[in-house]
Design an enzyme around this catalytic site. Structure first.
Site, short mmCIF file in Angstrom:
data_model
loop_
_atom_site.label_atom_id
_atom_site.label_comp_id
_atom_site.label_asym_id
_atom_site.label_seq_id
_atom_site.Cartn_x
_atom_site.Cartn_y
_atom_site.Cartn_z
N ASP A 37 -15.89 24.54 13.83
CA ASP A 37 -14.47 24.54 13.44
C ASP A 37 -13.82 23.27 13.99
O ASP A 37 -14.26 22.72 15.00
CB ASP A 37 -13.75 25.75 14.05
CG ASP A 37 -14.43 27.08 13.70
OD1 ASP A 37 -14.77 27.28 12.52
OD2 ASP A 37 -14.64 27.90 14.62
N ARG A 73 -16.91 25.17 9.06
CA ARG A 73 -16.23 26.46 8.92
C ARG A 73 -14.71 26.21 8.86
O ARG A 73 -14.25 25.56 7.96
CB ARG A 73 -16.64 27.36 10.09
CG ARG A 73 -16.09 28.77 10.01
CD ARG A 73 -16.58 29.57 8.80
NE ARG A 73 -16.24 30.98 8.95
CZ ARG A 73 -16.56 31.93 8.08
NH1 ARG A 73 -17.24 31.63 6.99
NH2 ARG A 73 -16.23 33.18 8.28
N ARG A 75 -8.20 30.92 2.05
CA ARG A 75 -7.71 30.91 3.43
C ARG A 75 -6.71 29.78 3.66
O ARG A 75 -6.82 29.03 4.62
CB ARG A 75 -8.87 30.79 4.42
CG ARG A 75 -9.77 32.01 4.39
CD ARG A 75 -10.71 32.05 5.57
NE ARG A 75 -11.43 33.32 5.62
CZ ARG A 75 -12.36 33.61 6.50
NH1 ARG A 75 -12.72 32.72 7.41
NH2 ARG A 75 -12.95 34.78 6.51
N LYS A 111 -5.21 32.30 5.67
CA LYS A 111 -5.46 33.76 5.71
C LYS A 111 -4.76 34.27 6.96
O LYS A 111 -4.97 33.75 8.06
CB LYS A 111 -6.96 34.02 5.79
CG LYS A 111 -7.34 35.51 5.90
CD LYS A 111 -8.87 35.62 5.95
CE LYS A 111 -9.35 37.01 6.33
NZ LYS A 111 -9.23 37.99 5.23
#
Ligand SMILES: *[C@@H]1O[C@H](CO)[C@@H](O)[C@H](O)[C@H]1NC(C)=O
Ligand SMILES: *[C@@H]1O[C@H](CO)[C@@H](O)[C@H](O)[C@H]1NC(C)=O
Length: 376
Positions: free
Chosen positions: A179, A201, A261, A264
């Site tokens: 991330d 990610r 997302r 999200k």
């Protein structure tokens, strides 16, 4: 009088430093909304890390610090390469992301997906660099780039400013490859003028622990990629808010070339979404996912050609203008051009924003130009 001034200038010229003044990176502006008042490293003397180790050490130590990034820090090869297995839950084409079998994720959750027997990826990407409390991280001009590894604020890290940097190229082919910006248990964190691109990610994730008060402003989420979960050029895993008790201001951000997302929102998250700009969202995807537990006030945003601004819409959303009793001002309408519906009537969310609402401009059309790094 004139003679006196000239004499003074002459004297100061003698004592002035011989070099031209170096442009010093300082924090530009201040946080609006929930993280208002954040000071980061405050007035600590600036440090300019020269090596990866120095950067990691400054970010993680116990001193309040102002850390200036004036070059690219490339972590890609810093921890070697990991070889393991993976799976292809989203398809086997060359544009599809492959999932790493991290903690047996493929085995446990994707038993029917085709397996990929051997994949290699940068070990550094998988976990972000720990950032401790009381830090300012600031890029100089458009030089502050962190490649191959993200930043992670967790275990109660607080009072942190990250401004004007680009986090990029973190194992973009691989889900669970890493991330860019993680907060998972923290408070008073301001992310401003940060660009994220080519991430495995999440571009930005607030995990399940409470991350308290957070402001994310003027940042660019660039989902352009050659490997995605939709097997097209749009990254799916953009922004995820899952905190157990989080209050987030999301203002002036530019979200583009994503398919999901975006963001999200779940957990127990109060989210003020103001003056952001969405464009080039995958026509087969969506921007928001609003799960139960979300309380969202959205005003003054622009959706430009976004076919599906929200899916699903299960939590609370208010997009009306009747905000005077809670905010002391009217809310600003969202602008949807060639876009689907984005509408919510849950005015009870307003009480979450009565003391920390950021100002709302009438028009977010300048955001694609002003958001991101290298702009301040
Ligand atoms: C983003 O997506 C649009 C189409 O929706 C495309 O025209 C554009 O080239 C993409 N941006 C980049 C940087 O690839
Ligand atoms: C926003 O500003 C732009 C540029 O000034 C203008 O073209 C556009 O019409 C404005 N949009 C709204 C909704 O006022």
């Amino acid at each position: 009088m004139q003679r006196f001034v000239i004499a003074l200038l002459g004297a100061s010229a003698v004592f002035a430093a011989p070099t031209t003044p170096v442009k010093r990176a300082t924090v530009s502006g201040s946080a609006e909304g929930f993280a208002a008042g954040v000071t980061g490293g405050g007035d600590a003397a600036a440090v300019t890390p020269a090596t990866l180790d120095e950067l990691v050490s400054y970010l993680g130590d116990k001193e309040p610090r102002v850390i200036v990034l004036n070059k690219e820090f490339d972590f890609t090869d810093s921890e070697g390469t990991t070889t393991g297995s993976g799976c292809s839950p989203w398809g086997t084409g060359s544009q599809c992301q492959i999932a790493i079998n991290k903690d047996d994720w493929c085995t446990n959750y994707q038993p029917d997906a085709p397996t990929v027997s051997s994949i290699s990826y940068s070990a550094a990407g998988v976990a972000g660099i720990p950032v401790a409390s009381d830090k300012t991280i600031i890029g100089e001009g458009s030089k502050g780039v962190i490649k191959g590894k993200g930043l992670r604020m967790a275990n109660g890290a607080s009072n942190i400013i990250i401004q004007n940097i680009h986090v990029t190229e973190i194992n973009p082919q691989y889900v669970w490859g890493g991330d860019a910006i993680t907060i998972d248990g923290g408070d008073m964190i301001w992310i401003d003028h940060v660009k994220t691109s080519l991430i495995g990610r999440q571009h930005i994730v607030l995990g399940e622990s409470s991350s308290g008060k957070v402001t994310i402003s003027n940042s660019e989420i660039d989902g352009t990629t050659s490997w995605s979960a939709e097997c097209n050029a749009y990254h799916y895993w953009a922004v995820l808010f899952l905190g157990s008790d989080d209050s987030i201001t999301f203002k002036g951000n530019y979200i583009h070339n994503t398919s999901g997302r975006g963001p999200k929102v779940g957990g127990k998250t109060a989210l003020h979404v103001v003056n952001n700009y969405w464009s080039d969202i995958d026509p087969t995807g969506h921007a928001f996912e609003i799960d139960a537990g979300a309380s969202i006030l959205a005003e003054g945003n622009t959706f430009d050609g976004v076919k599906t601004p929200v899916s699903p819409q299960e939590g609370k959303l208010y997009t009306g203008t009747d905000c005077s009793s809670a905010l002391g001002r009217a809310c600003v309408e969202n602008t949807l051009t060639n876009s689907g519906e984005f509408s919510g009537t849950d005015s009870d969310v307003l009480s979450s924003f009565s003391s920390n609402a950021a100002a709302a401009e009438k028009n977010a059309s300048g955001v694609p130009t002003s958001a991101g790094f290298g702009k301040i």
